[in-house]
Design an enzyme around this catalytic site. Structure first.
Site, short mmCIF file in Angstrom:
data_model
loop_
_atom_site.label_atom_id
_atom_site.label_comp_id
_atom_site.label_asym_id
_atom_site.label_seq_id
_atom_site.Cartn_x
_atom_site.Cartn_y
_atom_site.Cartn_z
N ARG A 37 0.89 -1.19 -0.01
CA ARG A 37 -0.17 0.07 -0.06
C ARG A 37 0.71 1.48 0.06
O ARG A 37 0.50 2.53 -0.54
CB ARG A 37 -0.86 -0.01 1.24
CG ARG A 37 -2.06 -0.87 0.94
CD ARG A 37 -3.12 -0.86 2.19
NE ARG A 37 -4.38 -1.65 1.60
CZ ARG A 37 -5.42 -1.92 2.78
NH1 ARG A 37 -4.98 -1.62 3.99
NH2 ARG A 37 -6.38 -2.45 2.14
N GLY A 74 -12.09 -4.84 1.75
CA GLY A 74 -13.55 -4.37 1.66
C GLY A 74 -13.96 -3.73 0.75
O GLY A 74 -15.04 -3.76 0.19
N LYS A 115 -16.64 -17.64 3.80
CA LYS A 115 -18.23 -17.45 3.94
C LYS A 115 -18.99 -16.97 2.87
O LYS A 115 -18.72 -16.02 2.42
CB LYS A 115 -18.41 -16.45 5.29
CG LYS A 115 -17.69 -17.07 6.60
CD LYS A 115 -18.13 -16.39 7.70
CE LYS A 115 -17.22 -16.12 8.84
NZ LYS A 115 -17.08 -14.79 9.12
N GLY A 143 -7.18 -7.72 -0.20
CA GLY A 143 -7.24 -8.46 0.90
C GLY A 143 -6.46 -9.86 0.67
O GLY A 143 -5.57 -10.08 0.24
C1 3PG Z 1 -8.66 -2.01 4.71
O1 3PG Z 1 -7.58 -2.36 5.36
O2 3PG Z 1 -9.56 -2.84 4.38
C2 3PG Z 1 -8.65 -0.70 4.90
O3 3PG Z 1 -7.62 -0.07 5.18
C3 3PG Z 1 -9.96 -0.37 5.55
O4 3PG Z 1 -9.65 -0.42 6.70
P1 3PG Z 1 -10.81 -0.68 7.85
O5 3PG Z 1 -11.63 -1.78 7.54
O6 3PG Z 1 -10.09 -0.72 9.28
O7 3PG Z 1 -11.97 0.44 7.72
#
Ligand code: 3PG
Length: 398
Positions: A34, A378, A198, A355
Site C-alpha cells: 500500500r 473491503g 463464508k 485482501g
Molecule cells: C482495509 O484494510 O481494508 C482498509 O484500510 C480499511 O480498513 P478498515 O476496515 O479498518 O476501515
C-alpha cells in the site's frame, strides 16, 4: 473524476488521504504494497512543487491513541522509498501543535505525515469539527485512499465539504478504471472467480457479478454451502445452513440469466482442521457428491482445478476474489496456486480483489503476472457489489 492532473499545486498545501493501513509485526511493516502503491501520486505532487501533507488511518484504534498503531514506521518507510525526509507530526490529536508547526514550516516539495486519523474519535463518526480541522491545514484535498473509500469518515469523505479543491490521485483513478471497467464494461467473455470462507461475506457480490459476468466460478469454503444446496453430502465441511435457500436462489438466477455457474466437482479433504494452520495434514480427494461424513473439504481437487482453468482459458476478462482453500497450509494450497497460475498464463485482463486474494497471489509469487491487484480489501468487495462508495462519491467530477 477530477484528478491531480487537472490542477496546479505549485506552492499550495495539498492534503493527501492515503491508505497506509499496513500490517505490522512488532513495529515492523510486513507488507509495504500500500505504501508503494501511493508513491506515484506523492512523487507527482512533490515534483509539481506542492507542499505534500499525508494522512491515513492505521488499524481499528479501539482504545484511543497508542504506540502500536502510530504511523511512525510508515513515515520511516516512506522516507526510504522517496529518498527524502518525511516529517512525522506525532500529535495524538492529529491536527495539533506539531502538525501545525510542521505545515507552517513547509517549503515547496516538502512532505509531512500526520498521525493516525483514528486517534481522533470523531474520524469514524464523520463529525464536522475534525473534518474542518483537517481542511484548515490545506488548500487542496486529494483522495488516494481506495482501500478506505467504502468508509464515510472525516478524512475520506467529510473533509470534502470544507475544501475548495477536491480531487482524486493516481491510485484511486487506477482502481476505479480497472475494477470499474471489469465489472461494468468488460471485454467478454468475463469470468469472475469467488472464494473465501463464508457465503455471508459475499452475498451481494455473488448476485451482482452473476448479472455482469458470463461465467461465475465459486470455490473456497463458501462452495460447500452451494454443494449442500444441490443436495450433496459435504461431510464436516464449512457450511452456513441459513444461506442454503440463498444459494438455491443464486443457482436459479444463473439459470434464468443463461449464465454459467461453476462449482467444485471434487474436494481435497482432511479429518481435522490443522492447528496451527500450517501443521501437517493427511489429505484424501473425493468427488464433490461423495464426501465421507467424517471429512472436511479444505481445497478444490484436481478435476476442479482443470475445470476452472479451462473456463479461465476462454476468458478475456477475469476478476478473482478469495482463495480456493486453506492456502496458508502448503498441503491445502494447490487449488489456489492452480487458479493463480491459470490467471498468470492467460493473456486476458486479470484483476485481483484485495485482501486475502492479493496476499495469496503475492506470496505465491504471481504478483507481477496480473494486470491489476487491488489495494482495497473491503473496498474492492463493495465495489464488486456495485455499491456507491462514499470516498468516490464525495470526490468532484470534472
Ligand atoms: C482495509 O484494510 O481494508 C482498509 O484500510 C480499511 O480498513 P478498515 O476496515 O479498518 O476501515
Amino acid at each position: 473524476k477530477k484528478s491531480i492532473d487537472d490542477i496546479n499545486v505549485k506552492g499550495l498545501r495539498v492534503l493527501v488521504r492515503c491508505d497506509f493501513n499496513v500490517p505490522l509485526k512488532a513495529g515492523v511493516i510486513t507488507d509495504e504494497n500500500r505504501i508503494v502503491a501511493a508513491l506515484p501520486t506523492i512523487k507527482k505532487l512533490i515534483n509539481d512543487g506542492g507542499k505534500v501533507i499525508l494522512c491515513s488511518h492505521l488499524g481499528k484504534v479501539k482504545n484511543g491513541p497508542n504506540e502500536d498503531e502510530s504511523l511512525a514506521p510508515v513515515a520511516k518507510r516512506l522516507s526510504e522509498k522517496l529518498g527524502k525526509e518525511v516529517v512525522f507530526a506525532a500529535d495524538d490529536e492529529v491536527v495539533g501543535p506539531n502538525a501545525k508547526a510542521a505545515v507552517a514550516a513547509m517549503k515547496d516539495g516538502d512532505v509531512v505525515l500526520l498521525q493516525n486519523t483514528r486517534f481522533r474519535k470523531e474520524e469514524t463518526k464523520n463529525e464536522d469539527n475534525f473534518s474542518k480541522e483537517l481542511a484548515s491545514l490545506c488548500d487542496v484535498y486529494v483522495n488516494d485512499a481506495f482501500g478506505a473509500c467504502h468508509r464515510a469518515h472525516c478524512s475520506t469523505a467529510g473533509i470534502t465539504k470544507f475544501v475548495k479543491t477536491n480531487v482524486v490521485g493516481y491510485l484511486m483513478q487506477k482502481e476505479i478504471e480497472f475494477l470499474g471497467n471489469a465489472v461494468n464494461n468488460p471485454v467478454r467473455p468475463f469470468v469472475a472467480i469467488l472464494g473465501g470462507a463464508k457465503v455471508a461475506d459475499k452475498l451481494n457480490v455473488i448476485s451482482n457479478l452473476l448479472e455482469k459476468c458470463d461465467t461465475l466460478i465459486i470455490g473456497g469454503g463458501m462452495a460447500y454451502t452451494f454443494l449442500k444446496a444441490k443436495g450433496y453430502e459435504i461431510g464436516k465441511s464449512l457450511v452456513d445452513d441459513t444461506k442454503i435457500d440463498y444459494c438455491k436462489e443464486m443457482m436459479a438466477k444463473a439459470e434464468s440469466l443463461g449464465k454459467k455457474l461453476l462449482l467444485p466437482v471434487d474436494a481435497v479433504t482432511i479429518a481435522d482442521f490443522p492447528n496451527p494452520i500450517d501443521a501437517p495434514v493427511e489429505i484424501e480427494v473425493y468427488d464433490a457428491d461423495k464426501m465421507p461424513a467424517d471429512r472436511e473439504g479444505c481445497d478444490i481437487g484436481p478435476k476442479t482445478q482443470a475445470l476452472f482453468a479451462d473456463a479461465v482459458k476462454t476468458a478475456k476478462t477475469v476478476v478473482w476474489n478469495g482463495p480456493m482453500g486453506v492456502f496458508e497450509n502448503p498441503t491445502l494450497a494447490a487449488g489456489t496456486i492452480a487458479v493463480a497460475k491459470s490467471l498468470a498464463e492467460t493473456s486476458a485482463t486479470t484483476i485481483i480483489g484485495g485482501g486475502d486474494s492479493a496476499a495469496a497471489v503475492n506470496t505465491l509469487g504471481f504478483g507481477d503476472k496480473m494486470t491489476h491487484i487491488s489495494t482495497g480489501g473491503g473496498a474492492s468487495l463493495e465495489f464488486l457489489e456495485g455499491k456507491a462508495l462514499p470516498g468516490i462519491e464525495s470526490a468532484d467530477d470534472k
